[in-house]
Scaffold this active site. Structure first.
Site, PDB file in Angstrom:
ATOM      1  CG  HIS A 175      -2.055  -1.038   1.023  1.00  0.00           C
ATOM      2  ND1 HIS A 175      -2.476  -1.871   2.028  1.00  0.00           N
ATOM      3  CD2 HIS A 175      -2.791  -1.362  -0.068  1.00  0.00           C
ATOM      4  CE1 HIS A 175      -3.439  -2.650   1.568  1.00  0.00           C
ATOM      5  NE2 HIS A 175      -3.644  -2.371   0.308  1.00  0.00           N
TER       6      HIS A 175
ATOM      7  CG  ASP B  79      -4.734  -1.401  -4.921  1.00  0.00           C
ATOM      8  OD1 ASP B  79      -4.384  -2.573  -5.136  1.00  0.00           O
ATOM      9  OD2 ASP B  79      -4.918  -0.947  -3.776  1.00  0.00           O
TER      10      ASP B  79
ATOM     11  CG  ASP C 153      -7.197  -3.457   0.204  1.00  0.00           C
ATOM     12  OD1 ASP C 153      -6.558  -2.476   0.623  1.00  0.00           O
ATOM     13  OD2 ASP C 153      -6.895  -4.050  -0.850  1.00  0.00           O
TER      14      ASP C 153
HETATM   15  N1  SAM Z   1      -3.045  -5.609  -4.393  1.00  0.00           N
HETATM   16  C1  SAM Z   1      -3.940  -6.633  -4.495  1.00  0.00           C
HETATM   17  C2  SAM Z   1      -3.364  -7.769  -5.278  1.00  0.00           C
HETATM   18  O1  SAM Z   1      -2.629  -7.542  -6.260  1.00  0.00           O
HETATM   19  O2  SAM Z   1      -3.593  -8.896  -4.916  1.00  0.00           O
HETATM   20  C3  SAM Z   1      -5.221  -6.120  -5.016  1.00  0.00           C
HETATM   21  C4  SAM Z   1      -6.039  -5.593  -3.901  1.00  0.00           C
HETATM   22  S1  SAM Z   1      -7.585  -4.863  -4.244  1.00  0.00           S
HETATM   23  C5  SAM Z   1      -8.536  -5.864  -3.146  1.00  0.00           C
HETATM   24  C6  SAM Z   1      -8.075  -5.391  -5.861  1.00  0.00           C
HETATM   25  C7  SAM Z   1      -9.469  -4.899  -6.212  1.00  0.00           C
HETATM   26  O3  SAM Z   1      -9.620  -4.728  -7.614  1.00  0.00           O
HETATM   27  C8  SAM Z   1     -10.605  -5.839  -5.797  1.00  0.00           C
HETATM   28  O4  SAM Z   1     -11.293  -5.291  -4.716  1.00  0.00           O
HETATM   29  C9  SAM Z   1     -11.491  -5.944  -7.046  1.00  0.00           C
HETATM   30  O5  SAM Z   1     -12.872  -5.875  -6.749  1.00  0.00           O
HETATM   31  C10 SAM Z   1     -11.014  -4.731  -7.835  1.00  0.00           C
HETATM   32  N2  SAM Z   1     -11.306  -4.788  -9.273  1.00  0.00           N
HETATM   33  C11 SAM Z   1     -11.099  -5.806 -10.136  1.00  0.00           C
HETATM   34  N3  SAM Z   1     -11.519  -5.451 -11.357  1.00  0.00           N
HETATM   35  C12 SAM Z   1     -12.002  -4.185 -11.288  1.00  0.00           C
HETATM   36  C13 SAM Z   1     -12.583  -3.268 -12.202  1.00  0.00           C
HETATM   37  N4  SAM Z   1     -12.749  -3.594 -13.493  1.00  0.00           N
HETATM   38  N5  SAM Z   1     -12.953  -2.045 -11.757  1.00  0.00           N
HETATM   39  C14 SAM Z   1     -12.784  -1.694 -10.456  1.00  0.00           C
HETATM   40  N6  SAM Z   1     -12.249  -2.524  -9.534  1.00  0.00           N
HETATM   41  C15 SAM Z   1     -11.859  -3.750  -9.940  1.00  0.00           C
END
Ligand code: SAM
Length: 295
Positions: free
Chosen positions: A74, A168, A98
């Site tokens: 982060h 992210d 998160d």
């Molecule tokens: N750093 C982490 C990793 O690489 O494992 C990622 C953490 S964060 C929880 C990733 C977020 O991306 C998830 O909450 C997911 O819902 C979101 N996400 C995936 N595709 C997305 C999209 N098209 N638009 C917005 N958010 C998205």
């Protein structure tokens, strides 16, 4: 990639293991138990209590974060970008549900608005419950939490809406696939101010250099970014234990950051400082060779 519970045969129900078949490797954490599971329209979210890494969030079998080491990721997703842009006022976070990156962004007094757009509200609700420390700034009046597809958000937003965009995201599969594709970067370029900057989580330098990192640099340059540069940092819960963030600037160089401001940062971090920033910009030889033709 697949996820199974493994470990020795006596004890196998007490371990979470993320297996990486393509690299013949795996990472395991010993568990106390499962705290949460939710199936959203987009993904399966699980939270485990581990023996030594605090709580662990997993989406579709892939580790997202642990309580013990998420500060590395982060902080490196937020501070190098915000100490590189000369005046980061309006920040957009795509993904990041998160809320750990949002918390780091809001540590910067110059930030006037921080808009987080995650497709899945269930991730944020799980984080509020099991990672409350990451959500402690969600009520900051500068923060706006939206639950929409980041691809559509960036396509529809007015040109020059942000100084910094932080991507992210989950790995480039499922709803996140488009967040690693050329049209998305062109939309980000348009959504950024003339001196705007983008940072994208860009997977493992060791495992994903040819498959993700080099193509990412090419796509960012094709989208119009003048300079691209990958920063790297340790992250033991992710494949290979080594992770990266790739920065792209519309004007100027990525390695030209506000060193004096970073050295005098008016907030506490656990990993990031000006020396770490400088060190993370150094490019190992094998990466230099692979990225030479990409930028
Ligand atoms: N750093 C982490 C990793 O690489 O494992 C990622 C953490 S964060 C929880 C990733 C977020 O991306 C998830 O909450 C997911 O819902 C979101 N996400 C995936 N595709 C997305 C999209 N098209 N638009 C917005 N958010 C998205």
């Amino acid at each position: 990639m697949s996820n199974t519970l493994s470990g020795d045969s006596q004890d196998q129900r007490h371990w979470f293991t993320e297996i990486h078949p393509a690299t013949g490797s795996a990472f395991s954490l010993k568990l106390h138990g499962k705290l949460h599971q939710a199936d959203s329209p987009w993904q399966r979210i699980a939270v485990y209590a581990t023996e030594a890494f605090g709580n662990l969030m997993v989406i579709d079998g892939y580790i997202m974060l642990s309580g013990r080491d998420n500060f590395l990721y982060h902080e490196m997703m937020a501070h190098p970008a915000l100490f590189t842009h000369p005046h980061p006022r309006r920040v957009l976070i795509i993904g990041g549900g998160d809320c750990g990156t949002l918390r780091e962004v809001l540590k910067h007094p110059a930030v006037e608005t921080a808009t987080q757009v995650d497709i899945d509200e269930a991730v944020t609700r799980a984080s509020e419950r099991y990672f409350p420390e990451l959500c402690e700034s969600n009520d900051d009046p500068r923060a706006q939490l939206c639950f929409e597809d980041g691809l559509a958000w960036v396509k529809n937003v007015a040109p020059a809406s942000y100084e910094v965009i932080i991507v992210d995201s989950t790995d480039p599969i499922g709803p996140a696939e488009g967040l690693f594709a050329q049209p998305f970067f062109s939309d980000c370029h348009r959504a950024l101010s003339a001196d705007g900057l983008l940072v994208q989580q860009s997977e493992s330098p060791l495992f994903h250099l040819e498959s993700i990192l080099a193509p990412l640099h090419r796509k960012l340059r094709t989208a119009g970014f003048a300079d691209t540069h990958t920063l790297h940092f340790p992250q033991c819960v992710y494949p290979s234990g080594w992770w990266s963030a790739t920065l792209a600037r519309k004007t100027g160089r990525v390695d030209d950051f506000r060193t004096a401001d970073a050295a005098a940062k008016p907030f506490t971090t656990d990993y990031y400082n000006a020396e770490i920033h400088r060190a993370a910009l150094a490019t190992p030889e094998f990466m230099r060779r692979a990225l030479a033709g990409a930028g």
